[in-house]
Design a protein around this motif. Structure first.
Motif, PDB file in Angstrom:
ATOM      1  N   PHE A 137      15.631   7.463  23.048  1.00 40.21           N
ATOM      2  CA  PHE A 137      15.488   6.218  22.230  1.00 40.21           C
ATOM      3  C   PHE A 137      16.760   5.559  22.407  1.00 40.21           C
ATOM      4  O   PHE A 137      16.813   4.321  22.538  1.00 40.21           O
ATOM      5  CB  PHE A 137      15.360   6.621  20.658  1.00 40.21           C
ATOM      6  N   LEU A 138      17.871   6.050  22.077  1.00 41.84           N
ATOM      7  CA  LEU A 138      19.135   5.410  22.168  1.00 41.84           C
ATOM      8  C   LEU A 138      19.383   5.021  23.548  1.00 41.84           C
ATOM      9  O   LEU A 138      19.930   3.531  23.707  1.00 41.84           O
ATOM     10  CB  LEU A 138      20.302   6.180  21.578  1.00 41.84           C
ATOM     11  N   ALA A 139      19.111   5.556  24.830  1.00 40.99           N
ATOM     12  CA  ALA A 139      19.304   5.055  25.818  1.00 40.99           C
ATOM     13  C   ALA A 139      18.286   3.770  26.321  1.00 40.99           C
ATOM     14  O   ALA A 139      18.774   2.970  26.771  1.00 40.99           O
ATOM     15  CB  ALA A 139      19.024   6.105  26.954  1.00 40.99           C
ATOM     16  N   GLU A 140      17.085   4.009  25.712  1.00 42.58           N
ATOM     17  CA  GLU A 140      16.153   2.772  25.993  1.00 42.58           C
ATOM     18  C   GLU A 140      16.570   1.494  25.498  1.00 42.58           C
ATOM     19  O   GLU A 140      16.670   0.478  25.724  1.00 42.58           O
ATOM     20  CB  GLU A 140      15.053   3.209  25.516  1.00 42.58           C
ATOM     21  N   ARG A 141      17.190   1.724  24.031  1.00 41.46           N
ATOM     22  CA  ARG A 141      17.583   0.609  23.287  1.00 41.46           C
ATOM     23  C   ARG A 141      19.009   0.066  23.834  1.00 41.46           C
ATOM     24  O   ARG A 141      19.021  -1.301  24.247  1.00 41.46           O
ATOM     25  CB  ARG A 141      17.887   1.028  21.986  1.00 41.46           C
ATOM     26  N   ALA A 142      19.730   0.932  24.503  1.00 40.47           N
ATOM     27  CA  ALA A 142      20.987   0.365  25.249  1.00 40.47           C
ATOM     28  C   ALA A 142      20.642  -0.291  26.464  1.00 40.47           C
ATOM     29  O   ALA A 142      21.363  -1.548  26.797  1.00 40.47           O
ATOM     30  CB  ALA A 142      21.939   1.491  25.515  1.00 40.47           C
ATOM     31  N   ALA A 143      19.633   0.015  26.969  1.00 45.03           N
ATOM     32  CA  ALA A 143      19.153  -0.379  28.268  1.00 45.03           C
ATOM     33  C   ALA A 143      18.572  -1.894  28.022  1.00 45.03           C
ATOM     34  O   ALA A 143      18.608  -2.991  28.530  1.00 45.03           O
ATOM     35  CB  ALA A 143      18.254   0.266  28.862  1.00 45.03           C
ATOM     36  N   LEU A 144      17.835  -2.076  26.998  1.00 46.22           N
ATOM     37  CA  LEU A 144      16.984  -3.114  26.419  1.00 46.22           C
ATOM     38  C   LEU A 144      18.252  -4.263  25.759  1.00 46.22           C
ATOM     39  O   LEU A 144      17.867  -5.339  26.126  1.00 46.22           O
ATOM     40  CB  LEU A 144      16.286  -2.870  25.009  1.00 46.22           C
ATOM     41  N   TRP A 145      19.395  -3.940  25.388  1.00 46.68           N
ATOM     42  CA  TRP A 145      20.225  -4.846  24.973  1.00 46.68           C
ATOM     43  C   TRP A 145      21.393  -4.834  26.056  1.00 46.68           C
ATOM     44  O   TRP A 145      22.494  -5.714  25.736  1.00 46.68           O
ATOM     45  CB  TRP A 145      21.093  -4.107  23.619  1.00 46.68           C
ATOM     46  N   GLY A 146      21.061  -4.357  27.262  1.00 44.73           N
ATOM     47  CA  GLY A 146      22.146  -4.578  28.322  1.00 44.73           C
ATOM     48  C   GLY A 146      23.317  -3.870  27.942  1.00 44.73           C
ATOM     49  O   GLY A 146      24.458  -4.458  28.518  1.00 44.73           O
ATOM     50  N   GLU A 147      23.483  -2.771  27.589  1.00 47.77           N
ATOM     51  CA  GLU A 147      24.561  -2.096  27.043  1.00 47.77           C
ATOM     52  C   GLU A 147      24.562  -0.693  27.919  1.00 47.77           C
ATOM     53  O   GLU A 147      25.071   0.062  27.693  1.00 47.77           O
ATOM     54  CB  GLU A 147      24.709  -1.756  25.522  1.00 47.77           C
ATOM     55  N   ASP A 148      24.112  -0.737  29.163  1.00 53.89           N
ATOM     56  CA  ASP A 148      24.055   0.253  30.125  1.00 53.89           C
ATOM     57  C   ASP A 148      25.456   0.837  30.434  1.00 53.89           C
ATOM     58  O   ASP A 148      26.282   0.038  30.464  1.00 53.89           O
ATOM     59  CB  ASP A 148      23.250  -0.053  31.390  1.00 53.89           C
ATOM     60  N   GLU A 149      25.731   2.105  30.368  1.00 59.39           N
ATOM     61  CA  GLU A 149      26.997   2.669  30.616  1.00 59.39           C
ATOM     62  C   GLU A 149      27.232   2.813  32.382  1.00 59.39           C
ATOM     63  O   GLU A 149      26.232   3.351  32.859  1.00 59.39           O
ATOM     64  CB  GLU A 149      27.318   3.840  29.999  1.00 59.39           C
TER      65      GLU A 149
END
Length: 111
Positions: A99-111
């Protein structure tokens, strides 16, 4: 007469019945009659609250099924839901991490 010998008689039977009755009296009744008061209030008997694991101030979930009121503790309700949805989770899978990975990707916060 040795200690191993047992004489059956009226006194022994009475003692057995008394012990059995005492054990049965310790068991709470399965049903209890309560009176509906002002504002639709009723008191949940103490032995039922104890069996449910609830105390005054706890949040309860109530619903009606086929005209029958069902009451559960909020925590018990959460546990039941978790158990129900756990069949969809794969072993070793971290739903939170996904879930956190999906949200990060959605917000453009990919690591």
């Amino acid at each position: 007469m040795s200690d191993n010998e047992k004489i059956e008689g009226f006194d022994e039977q009475q003692a057995e019945y008394a012990a059995l009755r005492e054990e049965l009296m310790k068991l709470p009744p399965k049903r209890e009659r309560v009176k509906l008061g002002e504002g639709g209030r009723f008191v949940i008997p103490a032995f039922m609250r104890e069996a449910m694991g609830i105390k005054p101030g706890d949040v309860l979930i109530c619903h009606v099924v086929d005209g029958e009121l069902r009451v559960r503790s909020y925590l018990d309700n959460i546990r039941r839901i978790q158990q129900e949805v756990s069949k969809y989770k794969k072993p070793g899978e971290s739903v939170v991490d996904e879930f956190l990975a999906e949200r990060a990707a959605l917000w453009g916060e990919d690591e």
